[in-house]
Write a protein that holds these residues in place. Structure first.
Motif, PDB file in Angstrom:
ATOM      1  N   VAL A 132       0.838  -1.207   0.000  1.00 12.87           N
ATOM      2  CA  VAL A 132       0.000   0.000   0.000  1.00 12.87           C
ATOM      3  C   VAL A 132       0.867   1.250   0.000  1.00 12.87           C
ATOM      4  O   VAL A 132       0.693   2.159  -0.820  1.00 12.87           O
ATOM      5  N   LEU A 133       1.825   1.319   0.929  1.00  7.09           N
ATOM      6  CA  LEU A 133       2.680   2.499   1.021  1.00  7.09           C
ATOM      7  C   LEU A 133       3.616   2.604  -0.173  1.00  7.09           C
ATOM      8  O   LEU A 133       3.913   3.708  -0.647  1.00  7.09           O
ATOM      9  N   GLY A 134       4.075   1.459  -0.686  1.00  8.68           N
ATOM     10  CA  GLY A 134       4.903   1.473  -1.886  1.00  8.68           C
ATOM     11  C   GLY A 134       4.153   2.063  -3.069  1.00  8.68           C
ATOM     12  O   GLY A 134       4.712   2.824  -3.866  1.00  8.68           O
ATOM     13  N   GLU A 135       2.862   1.723  -3.160  1.00  6.68           N
ATOM     14  CA  GLU A 135       2.037   2.297  -4.223  1.00  6.68           C
ATOM     15  C   GLU A 135       1.915   3.802  -4.068  1.00  6.68           C
ATOM     16  O   GLU A 135       1.991   4.554  -5.051  1.00  6.68           O
ATOM     17  N   LEU A 136       1.725   4.254  -2.842  1.00 10.40           N
ATOM     18  CA  LEU A 136       1.609   5.692  -2.598  1.00 10.40           C
ATOM     19  C   LEU A 136       2.887   6.429  -2.991  1.00 10.40           C
ATOM     20  O   LEU A 136       2.841   7.575  -3.456  1.00 10.40           O
ATOM     21  N   MET A 137       4.026   5.761  -2.810  1.00  9.32           N
ATOM     22  CA  MET A 137       5.319   6.393  -3.139  1.00  9.32           C
ATOM     23  C   MET A 137       5.754   6.121  -4.577  1.00  9.32           C
ATOM     24  O   MET A 137       6.850   6.514  -4.978  1.00  9.32           O
ATOM     25  N   GLY A 142       4.702  -1.607  -5.280  1.00  4.79           N
ATOM     26  CA  GLY A 142       3.360  -1.185  -4.889  1.00  4.79           C
ATOM     27  C   GLY A 142       2.296  -2.133  -5.386  1.00  4.79           C
ATOM     28  O   GLY A 142       2.519  -2.901  -6.337  1.00  4.79           O
ATOM     29  N   VAL A 143       1.124  -2.077  -4.786  1.00  6.68           N
ATOM     30  CA  VAL A 143       0.061  -3.022  -5.104  1.00  6.68           C
ATOM     31  C   VAL A 143      -0.399  -2.895  -6.556  1.00  6.68           C
ATOM     32  O   VAL A 143      -0.914  -3.843  -7.141  1.00  6.68           O
ATOM     33  N   SER A 144      -0.200  -1.724  -7.167  1.00  8.85           N
ATOM     34  CA  SER A 144      -0.477  -1.536  -8.595  1.00  8.85           C
ATOM     35  C   SER A 144       0.814  -1.196  -9.344  1.00  8.85           C
ATOM     36  O   SER A 144       0.804  -0.454 -10.324  1.00  8.85           O
ATOM     37  N   TYR A 145       1.935  -1.717  -8.842  1.00 11.63           N
ATOM     38  CA  TYR A 145       3.262  -1.544  -9.447  1.00 11.63           C
ATOM     39  C   TYR A 145       3.698  -0.079  -9.523  1.00 11.63           C
ATOM     40  O   TYR A 145       4.490   0.298 -10.384  1.00 11.63           O
ATOM     41  N   GLY A 146       3.157   0.743  -8.623  1.00 12.79           N
ATOM     42  CA  GLY A 146       3.552   2.145  -8.592  1.00 12.79           C
ATOM     43  C   GLY A 146       2.906   3.002  -9.648  1.00 12.79           C
ATOM     44  O   GLY A 146       3.269   4.168  -9.824  1.00 12.79           O
ATOM     45  N   LYS A 147       1.905   2.481 -10.351  1.00 12.32           N
ATOM     46  CA  LYS A 147       1.269   3.221 -11.452  1.00 12.32           C
ATOM     47  C   LYS A 147      -0.026   3.916 -11.051  1.00 12.32           C
ATOM     48  O   LYS A 147      -0.499   4.799 -11.746  1.00 12.32           O
ATOM     49  N   GLY A 148      -0.632   3.456  -9.966  1.00  8.83           N
ATOM     50  CA  GLY A 148      -1.968   3.935  -9.637  1.00  8.83           C
ATOM     51  C   GLY A 148      -2.021   5.007  -8.571  1.00  8.83           C
ATOM     52  O   GLY A 148      -2.855   5.892  -8.608  1.00  8.83           O
ATOM     53  N   GLY A 149      -1.129   4.903  -7.584  1.00 11.54           N
ATOM     54  CA  GLY A 149      -1.163   5.860  -6.483  1.00 11.54           C
ATOM     55  C   GLY A 149      -2.336   5.626  -5.554  1.00 11.54           C
ATOM     56  O   GLY A 149      -2.945   4.550  -5.530  1.00 11.54           O
TER      57      GLY A 149
END
Length: 399
Positions: A132-137, A142-149
């Motif tokens: 979750v936090l990886g996605e936010l950063m 991240g849960v959406s590979y960092g693409k979704g935020g």
């Protein structure tokens, strides 16, 4: 002779064993009594029972889940202020009881879809705090590979995290249609805020769900404010559980995890057993602003927020229940809080250490199709944009 003697004793032995098993199970159950103010029904012959039994392990799990989500959201707050999270970020501090209550009342074959205040739902549906936090950063882990935020998170059985106000509601009706089409005994929770409750697509979804008797729970998280506008200033009628008109409704104290849990169990069973859709209203409160860019104090007083924190906090409420039922003492609860803090701190550090997505074009196309089902080529806007999935590169030819 020996065989018959053994068989003759088996009945009493089994009876004693069954009796002990039942006694052991009874010791693992907690008796819960909710106040009458927990629920309000509309066009329902009978609502959720105010008295019920649940496993002690379930109560402890719900407490642990809520404190992890609270810690995760506080970490997101700090990361945003440190400029490690960019863009929009909507936190659910104060609203943890809804996601946790729903998740503990349903199973993994049920489906959930919500709007952009979605971090807690992503966690309860199986995403780790790091994801979750990886996605936010914007990290690759991240849960959406960092693409979704913040606005686009997904997990098994969880269909977002949707950024367009109210758009997830008809999608939720579609998920419910899939349950009915397959003939399974599952249901969909389609959640939206009071700020989205006046959207036309919400009422279109109501209509279709009722026409087809879809197992869809339309759940309004009424946190009193749509962005900076109070519900009373934006809605001619604020009894959101009655908005379905021809659909039964149920209003729930969304600050009480036990009420959320019991109501969600009732709603899932009611819809999954062929009664059609249900409109729920979780009356809740967010302690922070609408998003990180909103201080949340220009349209409401600090005293109002403090009153809700001190009198209605869902975590403090469940803690009191655990103590009253002797399910945990102060030392044990402190150990749970300490473990949650340690876990979230470790997950934050791991997420911060991860790399962002590589700056390569193939990343743009990897989520267009389910892996293994790609077409040979995806035609682009111009010929140079045509992507070849077999080469994993642009085709670069002219038609």
């Amino acid at each position: 002779m020996l065989r018959s003697a053994i068989c003759s004793k088996a009945g009493p032995i089994r009876a004693v064993a069954a009796s002990r098993s039942l006694a052991s199970k009874a010791l693992d159950l907690a008796q819960i009594e909710l106040p009458e103010s927990s629920f309000e029904t509309y066009k329902l012959d009978e609502g959720p029972s105010l008295t019920f039994e649940t496993e002690k392990d379930t109560l402890l799990k719900m407490y642990k889940d809520m404190i992890i989500i609270r810690r995760m959201e506080m970490a997101a707050d700090a990361l945003y202020k440190a400029k490690k999270i960019r863009g929009f970020c909507h936190l659910s501090v104060g609203q943890e009881a809804i996601a946790v209550g729903i998740e503990n009342a349903i199973n993994h074959k049920d489906t959930v879809i919500t709007s952009y205040r979605c971090h807690g739902f992503a966690f309860t549906r199986g995403a780790s705090v790091k994801e979750v936090l990886g996605e936010l950063m914007g990290k690759r882990s991240g849960v959406s590979y960092g693409k979704g935020g913040s606005m686009h998170m997904f997990a098994p059985g969880f269909y977002g995290g949707n950024g367009i106000v109210g758009a997830q509601v008809p999608l939720g009706a579609g998920l419910a249609f899939a349950h009915k089409y397959r003939g399974d005994k599952n249901a969909t929770f389609a959640l939206y805020g009071d700020g989205a409750a006046n959207q036309g697509q919400v009422f279109e979804a109501y209509n279709m769900a009722k026409l087809w008797d879809l197992p869809c729970i339309f759940a309004c998280e009424n946190n009193k404010y749509g962005m900076g506008t109070s519900a009373a200033r934006s809605s001619a009628m604020v009894e959101y559980h009655k908005r379905g008109q021809y659909i039964p409704g149920l209003k729930v104290n969304g600050m009480d995890i036990l009420a959320c849990y019991q109501a969600s169990k009732f709603a899932k069973d009611w819809c999954a057993n062929g009664n059609g859709p249900l409109v729920m209203e979780f009356e809740t409160y967010r302690y922070g602003g609408h998003s990180m860019s909103d201080p949340g104090t220009t349209y409401r007083t600090r005293e109002e927020v403090q009153h809700m924190r001190s009198r209605n906090d869902p975590i403090a409420g469940l803690k009191a229940v655990l103590l009253d039922l002797n399910l945990a003492d102060e030392a044990e609860i402190k150990s749970y809080d300490k473990a949650a803090r340690k876990y979230v701190d470790e997950q934050v550090a791991a997420a911060e250490a991860d790399a962002p997505p590589e700056a390569k074009m193939s990343i743009l196309f990897e989520d267009v199709y389910v892996r293994g089902s790609e077409i040979p080529e995806l035609r682009g806007r111009i010929s140079d944009d045509t992507w070849n999935f077999e080469k994993n590169d642009f085709t670069n030819h002219v038609y």
